[in-house]
Motif scaffolding. Structure first.
Motif, mmCIF file in Angstrom:
data_model
loop_
_atom_site.group_PDB
_atom_site.id
_atom_site.type_symbol
_atom_site.label_atom_id
_atom_site.label_comp_id
_atom_site.label_asym_id
_atom_site.label_seq_id
_atom_site.Cartn_x
_atom_site.Cartn_y
_atom_site.Cartn_z
ATOM 1 N N VAL A 161 0.956 -1.082 0.129
ATOM 2 C CA VAL A 161 0.057 -0.057 0.009
ATOM 3 C C VAL A 161 0.847 1.175 -0.110
ATOM 4 O O VAL A 161 1.835 1.350 0.723
ATOM 5 N N ASP A 162 0.641 2.122 -1.009
ATOM 6 C CA ASP A 162 1.359 3.448 -0.962
ATOM 7 C C ASP A 162 0.598 4.138 0.007
ATOM 8 O O ASP A 162 -0.638 4.863 -0.363
ATOM 9 N N GLY A 163 0.809 4.730 1.115
ATOM 10 C CA GLY A 163 0.177 5.298 2.086
ATOM 11 C C GLY A 163 -0.297 4.301 3.297
ATOM 12 O O GLY A 163 0.366 3.449 3.811
ATOM 13 N N GLU A 164 -1.366 4.879 3.830
ATOM 14 C CA GLU A 164 -1.910 4.003 5.140
ATOM 15 C C GLU A 164 -2.775 2.828 4.615
ATOM 16 O O GLU A 164 -3.522 3.016 3.963
ATOM 17 N N ALA A 165 -2.571 1.580 5.329
ATOM 18 C CA ALA A 165 -3.466 0.644 5.328
ATOM 19 C C ALA A 165 -4.785 0.673 5.926
ATOM 20 O O ALA A 165 -4.871 -0.213 7.081
ATOM 21 N N ASP A 166 -5.547 1.586 5.783
ATOM 22 C CA ASP A 166 -6.754 1.889 6.522
ATOM 23 C C ASP A 166 -7.831 1.067 5.995
ATOM 24 O O ASP A 166 -7.664 0.297 5.099
#
Length: 83
Positions: free
Chosen positions: A47-52
């Motif tokens: 994931v580019d960023g947060e795995a929300d």
């Protein structure tokens, strides 16, 4: 960078020829510990960023539409690595 793990397995009611081959090999090696083997697929999505929650939902949608064949496979889990 977080990773989302997707596990896909053949439907339980279908024959798993690769699993049967491994089970047969175990039997020929004299290992009677396991009575059956099923072989599936594991996908690791970075994931580019947060795995929300939104990223996990997008991964689940991708798993259902592209990473698995819903006729013969089930998506058994979609989770963030380490959770």
């Amino acid at each position: 960078m977080p990773t989302i793990i997707v596990d896909v397995m053949p439907k339980a009611e279908l024959l798993d020829p690769a699993g049967k081959a491994v089970a047969g090999a175990l039997d020929r090696l004299g290992d009677s510990t396991f009575s059956a083997v099923r072989i599936g697929k594991r996908f690791e999505l970075t994931v580019d960023g947060e795995a929300d929650d939104a990223a996990v939902a997008a991964a689940r949608e991708l798993a259902e539409s592209l990473l698995s064949n819903s006729v013969i496979e089930d998506v058994v889990s979609v989770r963030v690595a380490g959770e």
